[in-house]
Motif scaffolding. Structure first.
Motif, mmCIF file in Angstrom:
data_model
loop_
_atom_site.group_PDB
_atom_site.id
_atom_site.type_symbol
_atom_site.label_atom_id
_atom_site.label_comp_id
_atom_site.label_asym_id
_atom_site.label_seq_id
_atom_site.Cartn_x
_atom_site.Cartn_y
_atom_site.Cartn_z
ATOM 1 N N ASP A 70 46.647 40.110 -58.083
ATOM 2 C CA ASP A 70 45.877 38.946 -58.027
ATOM 3 C C ASP A 70 44.876 38.662 -56.983
ATOM 4 O OD1 ASP A 70 48.327 39.033 -56.104
ATOM 5 O OD2 ASP A 70 48.139 36.918 -55.846
ATOM 6 N N LEU A 71 45.011 39.538 -55.914
ATOM 7 C CA LEU A 71 44.067 39.607 -54.899
ATOM 8 C C LEU A 71 42.738 40.477 -55.206
ATOM 9 C CD1 LEU A 71 46.241 40.011 -51.816
ATOM 10 C CD2 LEU A 71 45.408 37.933 -52.783
ATOM 11 N N ASP A 72 41.622 39.524 -55.381
ATOM 12 C CA ASP A 72 40.219 40.462 -55.397
ATOM 13 C C ASP A 72 39.539 40.444 -54.414
ATOM 14 O OD1 ASP A 72 40.599 40.891 -58.398
ATOM 15 O OD2 ASP A 72 40.299 38.681 -58.924
ATOM 16 N N SER A 73 38.475 41.456 -54.585
ATOM 17 C CA SER A 73 37.523 41.664 -53.191
ATOM 18 C C SER A 73 38.076 42.016 -52.141
ATOM 19 C CB SER A 73 36.627 40.292 -53.072
ATOM 20 O OG SER A 73 36.019 39.892 -54.157
ATOM 21 N N ALA A 92 35.484 39.530 -43.477
ATOM 22 C CA ALA A 92 34.397 39.448 -44.393
ATOM 23 C C ALA A 92 32.983 39.363 -43.837
ATOM 24 C CB ALA A 92 34.633 38.107 -44.990
ATOM 25 N N LEU A 93 32.888 38.962 -42.483
ATOM 26 C CA LEU A 93 31.880 38.863 -41.613
ATOM 27 C C LEU A 93 31.559 40.272 -41.235
ATOM 28 C CD1 LEU A 93 29.713 37.003 -40.213
ATOM 29 C CD2 LEU A 93 31.356 37.052 -38.162
ATOM 30 N N GLY A 94 32.550 41.032 -40.573
ATOM 31 C CA GLY A 94 32.241 42.280 -40.149
ATOM 32 C C GLY A 94 32.006 43.132 -41.318
ATOM 33 N N PHE A 95 32.486 43.128 -42.349
ATOM 34 C CA PHE A 95 32.022 44.037 -43.367
ATOM 35 C C PHE A 95 30.649 43.747 -43.833
ATOM 36 C CE2 PHE A 95 31.527 45.338 -47.776
ATOM 37 C CZ PHE A 95 31.974 46.720 -47.870
ATOM 38 N N TRP A 96 30.245 42.397 -43.946
ATOM 39 C CA TRP A 96 29.059 41.957 -44.521
ATOM 40 C C TRP A 96 28.195 42.494 -43.436
ATOM 41 C CZ3 TRP A 96 25.849 38.308 -41.981
ATOM 42 C CH2 TRP A 96 24.722 37.934 -42.756
ATOM 43 N N ALA A 97 28.077 42.057 -42.088
ATOM 44 C CA ALA A 97 27.271 42.432 -41.170
ATOM 45 C C ALA A 97 27.056 44.072 -41.182
ATOM 46 C CB ALA A 97 27.563 42.052 -39.569
ATOM 47 N N ILE A 249 36.344 46.163 -53.911
ATOM 48 C CA ILE A 249 35.576 44.906 -53.675
ATOM 49 C C ILE A 249 35.110 44.313 -54.900
ATOM 50 C CG2 ILE A 249 33.577 44.253 -52.814
ATOM 51 C CD1 ILE A 249 34.427 45.066 -50.500
ATOM 52 N N TYR A 250 34.872 45.172 -55.931
ATOM 53 C CA TYR A 250 34.483 44.826 -57.109
ATOM 54 C C TYR A 250 35.464 44.690 -58.260
ATOM 55 C CZ TYR A 250 29.902 43.441 -57.749
ATOM 56 O OH TYR A 250 28.342 42.854 -57.910
ATOM 57 N N SER A 251 36.817 44.639 -57.725
ATOM 58 C CA SER A 251 37.788 44.694 -58.866
ATOM 59 C C SER A 251 37.787 43.503 -59.795
ATOM 60 C CB SER A 251 39.197 44.717 -58.023
ATOM 61 O OG SER A 251 39.373 43.250 -57.234
ATOM 62 N N VAL A 337 31.240 40.072 -51.053
ATOM 63 C CA VAL A 337 32.123 39.848 -50.110
ATOM 64 C C VAL A 337 31.792 38.317 -49.550
ATOM 65 C CG1 VAL A 337 32.600 40.178 -47.621
ATOM 66 C CG2 VAL A 337 32.402 42.100 -49.269
ATOM 67 N N LEU A 338 30.535 38.082 -49.462
ATOM 68 C CA LEU A 338 30.336 36.508 -49.171
ATOM 69 C C LEU A 338 30.716 35.687 -50.187
ATOM 70 C CD1 LEU A 338 26.693 36.545 -47.617
ATOM 71 C CD2 LEU A 338 28.780 36.184 -46.338
ATOM 72 N N TYR A 339 30.531 35.900 -51.329
ATOM 73 C CA TYR A 339 30.967 35.019 -52.380
ATOM 74 C C TYR A 339 32.244 34.729 -52.580
ATOM 75 C CZ TYR A 339 31.959 34.090 -57.139
ATOM 76 O OH TYR A 339 32.586 33.379 -58.521
ATOM 77 N N SER A 340 33.134 35.998 -52.246
ATOM 78 C CA SER A 340 34.569 35.694 -52.393
ATOM 79 C C SER A 340 35.123 34.925 -51.083
ATOM 80 C CB SER A 340 35.260 37.226 -52.354
ATOM 81 O OG SER A 340 34.720 38.001 -53.493
#
Length: 505
Positions: A70-73, A92-97, A249-251, A337-340
């Protein structure tokens, strides 16, 4: 929003996303990077540590995909589920940056590669080079906005195309491999190795692939111990493995949930084999000082030393395809990641908005504007590629650590496991090793990059506070507030250190 049926990705498309994300700039820089840091023995140890640790992390992603369907991204949502809202946001912030800065490193290497052929691009830090990279950036921007499925399909084609020159490189070096050269490089000690000879590399100089003046980096370093040699390669090994989380991430777009874990492990094993072969075969062709003297992308210089100029051209074309394909993959991952995070109420709701093609357009816009800003900053830096590589690795290690720790927490607390499950014991060991590996990599990276990361983590918390204000919700628990205070103190220390010159970039 769930992807529509026609937007679902097959197992092979997910695997291609993993491979496409992992094979980017780093793989083409391995010969010189390892040549400057260590010899054969140190490289073997480094790849055993990195390969073993990342394999355990891949298994953790596989286990979590199966036990928490049930956990995506993955990277973001696992941290939130395991350790609360703020650490989930931080992940999320660290991965995105890290993804944004990693994409900048791709553009820097594209510009530097073209600079070997067209002097107007220089070392990638001229105005024309930045304008060219900016045009590529916004071209990909509008491609992604047209739809995820189309962009992922292009990535699959690019993944196949960029593996071909890598395979050719390996095949040629197998036949050119010299046991005596390999054994001279074995210990990694610079003593006794001949220095770089103008005669040996003069043919490379004409084409721009020799001479460390072009790379702004020293030739062979003289580490005091084998441990120092191995440690100096650690952030590089992390960088070349970034993207292992691509399928997770794209699950939400996977045709079957089971495909996520299989794609992660298959992609990882395939890329690991390529990384090890490129590193080891290069030691059998050139001595360490010669490897260290090569301009990046150093694979081009190695192949040219064996087959002549066409080798450098061929590898450079492969690098351009590779980097552009990897950039596309990472752009998709960053926006996702930002979207999720926005859908999970850890980021402002603005980033959860989608266009008619089901693309989170606000997230895509913020990502590419951020990359554009960093591209402009490369005009002021001579060390942009190395800084981007190491800072990207450091930023991404925190999310990796939280994923591994969540896997460890599940196995330890027996959540989702039967009372007497053999799988739990196996998963407990795997997650413990993955957690230890992540901590080891953070240590190997050093305090400098932790402090630089805090400059992003600390002030970036404003996005989290804006999200909580939207929801009229309490921002922090007492523990989370303490973590935030520590991060902000580290950010202040980092800024002061930069201002005083204690930390240089």
């Amino acid at each position: 929003m769930e992807g529509s049926t026609e937007n679902k990705l097959s197992q092979w498309s997910l695997t291609a996303l993993v491979v496409g994300s992992m094979i980017g700039a780093g793989i083409f820089s391995l010969p010189a990077t390892f040549g400057r840091a260590t010899g054969v023995l140190g490289a073997i140890i480094a790849w055993c540590i990195a390969g073993g640790g990342m394999l355990m992390l891949a298994f953790v992603f596989q286990t979590l995909a199966e036990r928490k369907p049930d956990l995506d991204s993955g990277v973001f949502i696992y941290a939130k589920a395991g350790f609360g809202n703020y650490l989930g946001f931080t992940s999320a912030l660290g991965f995105w940056a890290g993804t944004c800065i990693g994409n900048v490193s791709y553009f820097v290497l594209i510009k530097s590669t073209l600079g070997a052929f067209f002097p107007v691009f220089g070392d990638g830090n001229t105005l024309l080079a930045v304008l060219f990279a900016s045009a590529l950036l916004w071209g990909f921007h509008f491609l992604v906005l047209r739809g995820v499925k189309g962009a992922a399909s292009i990535n699959t084609i690019a993944t196949i195309a960029k593996i071909l020159p890598i395979i050719l490189f390996i095949v040629v070096l197998v036949f050119a491999f010299n046991n005596e050269t390999f054994m001279q490089n074995f210990s990694g000690a610079p003593e006794g190795l001949p220095s770089v000879s103008a005669m040996d590399l003069s043919h490379l100089d004409e084409f721009g692939y020799a001479g460390h003046a072009a790379t702004h980096l020293p030739l062979v370093e003289s580490p005091e111990s084998l441990f120092s040699q191995v440690r100096s390669t650690m952030l590089v090994t992390v960088f070349v493995f970034l993207g292992i989380e691509g399928a997770s991430i794209y699950s939400r777009y996977a045709q079957k949930r089971s495909h996520v874990g299989v794609a992660t492990v298959l992609g990882f094993i395939g890329v690991l084999c390529l990384l090890v072969m490129i590193t080891m075969l290069s030691y059998g062709v050139l001595l360490r000082p010669d490897l260290a003297a090569l301009r990046q992308p150093s694979m081009a210089g190695v192949l040219e030393a064996v087959v002549g100029r066409w080798g450098a051209i061929f590898i450079s074309l492969g690098l351009l395809i590779s980097v552009l394909g990897a950039y596309l993959s990472w752009s998709l991952l960053a926006a996702e990641v930002l979207y999720s995070a926005a859908k999970s109420q850890s980021m402002p709701s603005l980033f959860a908005r989608e266009n008619a093609n089901e693309v989170p357009y606000s997230a895509v816009w913020l990502t590419n504007i951020t990359i554009q800003v960093f591209l402009l900053l490369t005009l002021l830096s001579q060390y942009a590629f190395q800084l981007a590589l190491e800072l990207t690795s450091s930023l991404t290690l925190i999310p990796y650590l939280l994923v591994a720790a969540y896997g460890l927490k599940l196995a330890w607390t027996k959540e989702s496991y039967e009372v007497s499950s053999l799988d739990r014991k196996k998963d407990l060991i795997i997650a413990a090793v993955a957690t230890f590996y992540s901590l080891l990599m953070i240590y190997a990276g050093g305090m400098k990059y932790l402090l630089l990361s805090a400059i992003i983590y600390g002030p970036g918390t404003i996005l989290y506070l804006l999200a909580k204000r939207e929801q009229k919700a309490k921002a922090f628990t007492s523990t989370e507030l303490a973590i935030f205070v520590v991060v902000m103190i580290a950010a202040v220390v980092a800024i002061y250190s930069l201002a005083t010159g204690a930390i240089t970039i």
